[in-house]
Design a protein around this motif. Sequence first.
Motif, PDB file in Angstrom:
ATOM      1  N   PHE A 283      66.029  -5.411  33.900  1.00 55.11           N
ATOM      2  CA  PHE A 283      66.262  -5.704  32.433  1.00 55.11           C
ATOM      3  C   PHE A 283      66.300  -7.108  32.445  1.00 55.11           C
ATOM      4  O   PHE A 283      66.927  -7.889  32.973  1.00 55.11           O
ATOM      5  N   GLY A 284      65.399  -7.650  31.315  1.00 53.45           N
ATOM      6  CA  GLY A 284      65.477  -8.990  30.995  1.00 53.45           C
ATOM      7  C   GLY A 284      66.319  -9.535  29.861  1.00 53.45           C
ATOM      8  O   GLY A 284      67.018 -10.613  29.906  1.00 53.45           O
ATOM      9  N   GLY A 285      66.581  -8.540  28.759  1.00 57.29           N
ATOM     10  CA  GLY A 285      67.203  -8.941  27.645  1.00 57.29           C
ATOM     11  C   GLY A 285      66.968  -8.346  26.578  1.00 57.29           C
ATOM     12  O   GLY A 285      65.808  -7.557  26.327  1.00 57.29           O
ATOM     13  N   LYS A 286      67.943  -8.213  25.620  1.00 50.48           N
ATOM     14  CA  LYS A 286      67.596  -7.333  24.127  1.00 50.48           C
ATOM     15  C   LYS A 286      66.913  -8.590  23.317  1.00 50.48           C
ATOM     16  O   LYS A 286      67.748  -9.596  23.177  1.00 50.48           O
ATOM     17  N   LEU A 287      65.886  -8.475  22.610  1.00 47.20           N
ATOM     18  CA  LEU A 287      65.419  -9.228  21.914  1.00 47.20           C
ATOM     19  C   LEU A 287      65.496  -8.903  20.379  1.00 47.20           C
ATOM     20  O   LEU A 287      64.874  -8.206  19.763  1.00 47.20           O
ATOM     21  N   ASP A 288      66.438  -9.508  20.068  1.00 41.42           N
ATOM     22  CA  ASP A 288      66.726  -9.321  18.415  1.00 41.42           C
ATOM     23  C   ASP A 288      67.593 -10.612  17.912  1.00 41.42           C
ATOM     24  O   ASP A 288      68.025 -11.369  18.534  1.00 41.42           O
ATOM     25  N   VAL A 289      67.756 -10.553  16.825  1.00 38.88           N
ATOM     26  CA  VAL A 289      68.676 -11.682  16.202  1.00 38.88           C
ATOM     27  C   VAL A 289      70.242 -11.305  16.703  1.00 38.88           C
ATOM     28  O   VAL A 289      70.553 -10.511  17.048  1.00 38.88           O
ATOM     29  N   PRO A 290      70.511 -12.657  17.010  1.00 37.02           N
ATOM     30  CA  PRO A 290      71.812 -12.499  17.925  1.00 37.02           C
ATOM     31  C   PRO A 290      73.008 -12.103  16.884  1.00 37.02           C
ATOM     32  O   PRO A 290      72.962 -12.204  15.630  1.00 37.02           O
ATOM     33  N   LYS A 291      74.163 -11.440  17.668  1.00 42.67           N
ATOM     34  CA  LYS A 291      74.930 -10.750  16.675  1.00 42.67           C
ATOM     35  C   LYS A 291      76.077 -11.695  16.159  1.00 42.67           C
ATOM     36  O   LYS A 291      76.165 -12.731  16.807  1.00 42.67           O
ATOM     37  N   GLN A 292      76.320 -11.281  14.814  1.00 38.60           N
ATOM     38  CA  GLN A 292      77.247 -12.153  14.165  1.00 38.60           C
ATOM     39  C   GLN A 292      78.485 -11.896  14.227  1.00 38.60           C
ATOM     40  O   GLN A 292      78.710 -10.647  13.783  1.00 38.60           O
ATOM     41  N   THR A 293      79.258 -12.541  15.078  1.00 39.25           N
ATOM     42  CA  THR A 293      80.651 -11.814  15.581  1.00 39.25           C
ATOM     43  C   THR A 293      81.481 -12.412  14.428  1.00 39.25           C
ATOM     44  O   THR A 293      81.803 -13.700  14.073  1.00 39.25           O
ATOM     45  N   SER A 294      82.351 -11.569  13.740  1.00 39.15           N
ATOM     46  CA  SER A 294      83.135 -11.766  12.728  1.00 39.15           C
ATOM     47  C   SER A 294      84.731 -11.797  13.201  1.00 39.15           C
ATOM     48  O   SER A 294      85.058 -10.800  13.866  1.00 39.15           O
ATOM     49  N   GLN A 295      85.295 -12.835  13.151  1.00 35.83           N
ATOM     50  CA  GLN A 295      86.627 -12.850  13.782  1.00 35.83           C
ATOM     51  C   GLN A 295      87.873 -12.510  12.726  1.00 35.83           C
ATOM     52  O   GLN A 295      88.651 -13.194  12.412  1.00 35.83           O
ATOM     53  N   ARG A 296      87.491 -11.512  12.026  1.00 34.11           N
ATOM     54  CA  ARG A 296      88.644 -10.928  11.088  1.00 34.11           C
ATOM     55  C   ARG A 296      89.606  -9.880  11.767  1.00 34.11           C
ATOM     56  O   ARG A 296      89.113  -9.108  12.410  1.00 34.11           O
ATOM     57  N   GLY A 297      90.862 -10.004  11.574  1.00 36.98           N
ATOM     58  CA  GLY A 297      91.719  -9.352  11.938  1.00 36.98           C
ATOM     59  C   GLY A 297      91.600  -7.777  11.585  1.00 36.98           C
ATOM     60  O   GLY A 297      91.013  -7.591  10.494  1.00 36.98           O
ATOM     61  N   ILE A 298      92.339  -6.721  12.256  1.00 36.07           N
ATOM     62  CA  ILE A 298      92.017  -5.768  11.780  1.00 36.07           C
ATOM     63  C   ILE A 298      93.669  -5.055  11.313  1.00 36.07           C
ATOM     64  O   ILE A 298      94.627  -5.064  12.431  1.00 36.07           O
ATOM     65  N   SER A 299      93.791  -4.407  10.325  1.00 36.78           N
ATOM     66  CA  SER A 299      95.073  -4.125   9.789  1.00 36.78           C
ATOM     67  C   SER A 299      95.514  -2.688  10.527  1.00 36.78           C
ATOM     68  O   SER A 299      94.705  -1.939  11.247  1.00 36.78           O
ATOM     69  N   ALA A 300      96.724  -2.397  10.713  1.00 41.90           N
ATOM     70  CA  ALA A 300      97.260  -1.147  11.374  1.00 41.90           C
ATOM     71  C   ALA A 300      96.845  -0.243  10.470  1.00 41.90           C
ATOM     72  O   ALA A 300      96.155   0.916  11.349  1.00 41.90           O
ATOM     73  N   ARG A 301      96.591   0.056   9.392  1.00 42.26           N
ATOM     74  CA  ARG A 301      96.026   1.026   8.686  1.00 42.26           C
ATOM     75  C   ARG A 301      94.524   1.441   9.198  1.00 42.26           C
ATOM     76  O   ARG A 301      94.299   2.666   9.376  1.00 42.26           O
ATOM     77  N   GLU A 302      93.800   0.395   9.136  1.00 40.27           N
ATOM     78  CA  GLU A 302      92.467   0.424   9.543  1.00 40.27           C
ATOM     79  C   GLU A 302      92.199   0.941  10.967  1.00 40.27           C
ATOM     80  O   GLU A 302      91.392   1.788  11.209  1.00 40.27           O
ATOM     81  N   ARG A 303      93.097   0.539  11.691  1.00 42.35           N
ATOM     82  CA  ARG A 303      93.136   1.101  13.274  1.00 42.35           C
ATOM     83  C   ARG A 303      93.419   2.591  13.433  1.00 42.35           C
ATOM     84  O   ARG A 303      92.582   3.170  14.013  1.00 42.35           O
ATOM     85  N   PHE A 304      94.372   3.134  12.728  1.00 41.69           N
ATOM     86  CA  PHE A 304      94.700   4.357  12.572  1.00 41.69           C
ATOM     87  C   PHE A 304      93.489   5.437  11.965  1.00 41.69           C
ATOM     88  O   PHE A 304      93.125   6.242  12.424  1.00 41.69           O
ATOM     89  N   GLN A 305      92.725   4.500  11.129  1.00 38.38           N
ATOM     90  CA  GLN A 305      91.803   5.227  10.223  1.00 38.38           C
ATOM     91  C   GLN A 305      90.401   5.412  11.255  1.00 38.38           C
ATOM     92  O   GLN A 305      89.810   6.273  11.500  1.00 38.38           O
ATOM     93  N   ASN A 306      90.240   4.249  12.002  1.00 31.84           N
ATOM     94  CA  ASN A 306      89.097   4.442  12.862  1.00 31.84           C
ATOM     95  C   ASN A 306      89.357   5.365  14.189  1.00 31.84           C
ATOM     96  O   ASN A 306      88.502   6.154  14.387  1.00 31.84           O
ATOM     97  N   LEU A 307      90.667   5.397  14.358  1.00 32.71           N
ATOM     98  CA  LEU A 307      91.068   6.220  15.289  1.00 32.71           C
ATOM     99  C   LEU A 307      90.983   7.953  15.063  1.00 32.71           C
ATOM    100  O   LEU A 307      90.393   8.673  15.620  1.00 32.71           O
ATOM    101  N   ASP A 308      91.212   7.908  13.622  1.00 28.17           N
ATOM    102  CA  ASP A 308      91.095   9.300  13.218  1.00 28.17           C
ATOM    103  C   ASP A 308      89.584   9.661  12.893  1.00 28.17           C
ATOM    104  O   ASP A 308      89.251  10.721  13.184  1.00 28.17           O
ATOM    105  N   ARG A 309      88.792   8.916  12.548  1.00 26.83           N
ATOM    106  CA  ARG A 309      87.481   9.026  12.416  1.00 26.83           C
ATOM    107  C   ARG A 309      86.417   8.988  13.614  1.00 26.83           C
ATOM    108  O   ARG A 309      85.608   9.823  13.598  1.00 26.83           O
ATOM    109  N   ARG A 310      86.630   7.775  14.359  1.00 28.41           N
ATOM    110  CA  ARG A 310      85.616   7.684  15.421  1.00 28.41           C
ATOM    111  C   ARG A 310      86.406   7.692  16.651  1.00 28.41           C
ATOM    112  O   ARG A 310      85.779   7.498  17.822  1.00 28.41           O
TER     113      ARG A 310
END
Lengths: 372, 150
Positions: A283-310
């Motif tokens: 495997f040589g590499g994935k050719l696509d636009v580089p991922k834009q990593t967003s450094q925003r925090g995640i609230s506790a509510r969103e964490r539980f929501q993610n756990l519930d949904r995904r």
Amino acid sequence: MSLHQFLLEPITCHAWNRDRTQIAISPNNHEVHIYQKSGNQWVKSHELKEHNGHITGIDWAPKSDRIVTCGADRNAYVWSLKDGVWKPTLVILRINRAATFVKWSPLENKFAVGSGARLISVCYFESDNDWWVSKHIKKPIRSTVLSLDWHPNNVLLAAGSCDFKCRVFSAYIKEVEEKPGPTPWGSKMPFGAVLAEFGGAGGGGWVHSVSFSSSGNRLAWVSHDSTVTVVDGTKGSTPSQLKTEFLPLLSVLFISENSVVAAGHDCYPVLFVYDGTKGSVTFGGKLDVPKQTSQRGISARERFQNLDRRATSSETTEQGLESLHKNSISQISVLEGGKSKCSTFCTTGMDGGMVTWDVKSLESALKDLKIV
Amino acid sequence: MAKNTLSSRFRKLDIDEFDENKFVDDHDEAVDNQGPDGTEIENLIRIGDTMTAFHLALRNPPLNTKNPAVKERALAIVLRVLTSFKSSDIEPAVKSLDRSGVDLLMKYIYRGFEKPSDNSSAILLQWHEKAFAVGGLGSIVRVLTARKTV
């Protein structure tokens, strides 16, 4: 990398003219639309309407400027530009199922059509009758032919089909050409002879796409079991296979003698490198636009929501695909540089978009990518 | 007259067998593996050496055989090993496998999903998560497209 969104329907197939100023695409219906480049825009210049069924393959011969199209109506047409209008000529393929793929040979004196009738129709022009004649390659194909690629010697033809095998046939037509010299794939090449057969044996999936390298010594194919395989004709007939962790790839292309670009249901092109000495595909590499990593925090509510949904409390909320293409890529083609030293290639997909990829800028953007 | 007096023998004929276009797969009569050795693996589990039992269970998979009893037996043995693992040991076990080993493990996991029992589902889902992390979607696609099933 530039994305141009042609339409919202999938682009089933596309073909470029010689100087890459015009592109012929089929918007998932019975027609072929030809777009002309004007500045940064694409303007529709012609509509080719003759087929009665969905168009499954288009190929544009660069030197003789003829377009061949094939469709689900079991027909193929050769189009020539006369007085600014594209005029079709019917080619009797003698198949009783849909055609799936079409490709001009390197010298453009013949073309090959793959079909669901479990055979390949090799067509050449008979000047006595002013008529295209087809010859069939039937044995030992057991299922639909999905993809074809010509060897640079104009005689050998690689075919990938739904019977899980990739084969190299001879499509030597004595009426239009001289006897070919010996190649690493074989020296006796009567029409329809199978020079090599790979795959099957209990494993494997449908072979979606095949590609010869620019020298013709190497053959690569991608299959529905998420593998990419490369075989070197000069080094015996054991193919080297890489089992990938991606979704199945639908199209493959050599961009140099050692590098292969493939794309498919994962919506981004991937590079694979073949090491001739070790006989391995990596495997040589994935050719696509580089991922834009967003450094925003995640609230506790969103964490539980993610756990519930995904079922995972992961940081990234991937609302959509991060790739340029938003749906599967169905075809890759070379724009500049040929298969030996490709500098630009183009992909079209089911999202109706066409993206041109520049190899140099990909190499600089994705640091550990190396096109050998 | 309700009873059909003419011969109905033709109804016992399977017409698809005579179709010339029928796709007959390549018969690979190569190595006919009999599946792992049950007793040895039982001993290893009893003494607690689940890692060796795991590797032994994944050797000699009965891929080529047409005998369903052999496949059932192999599946039962592998599931016995998988369910006897502790959750924390799963990840190193998966890491110790090569690519084809991960594919084979995925095949067994999906076979195990087919017949859920009381305690197998939870542990199989943990195995699935760890195997997916290594094998990715490709390993699952290979389970779906494999013609030689475990």
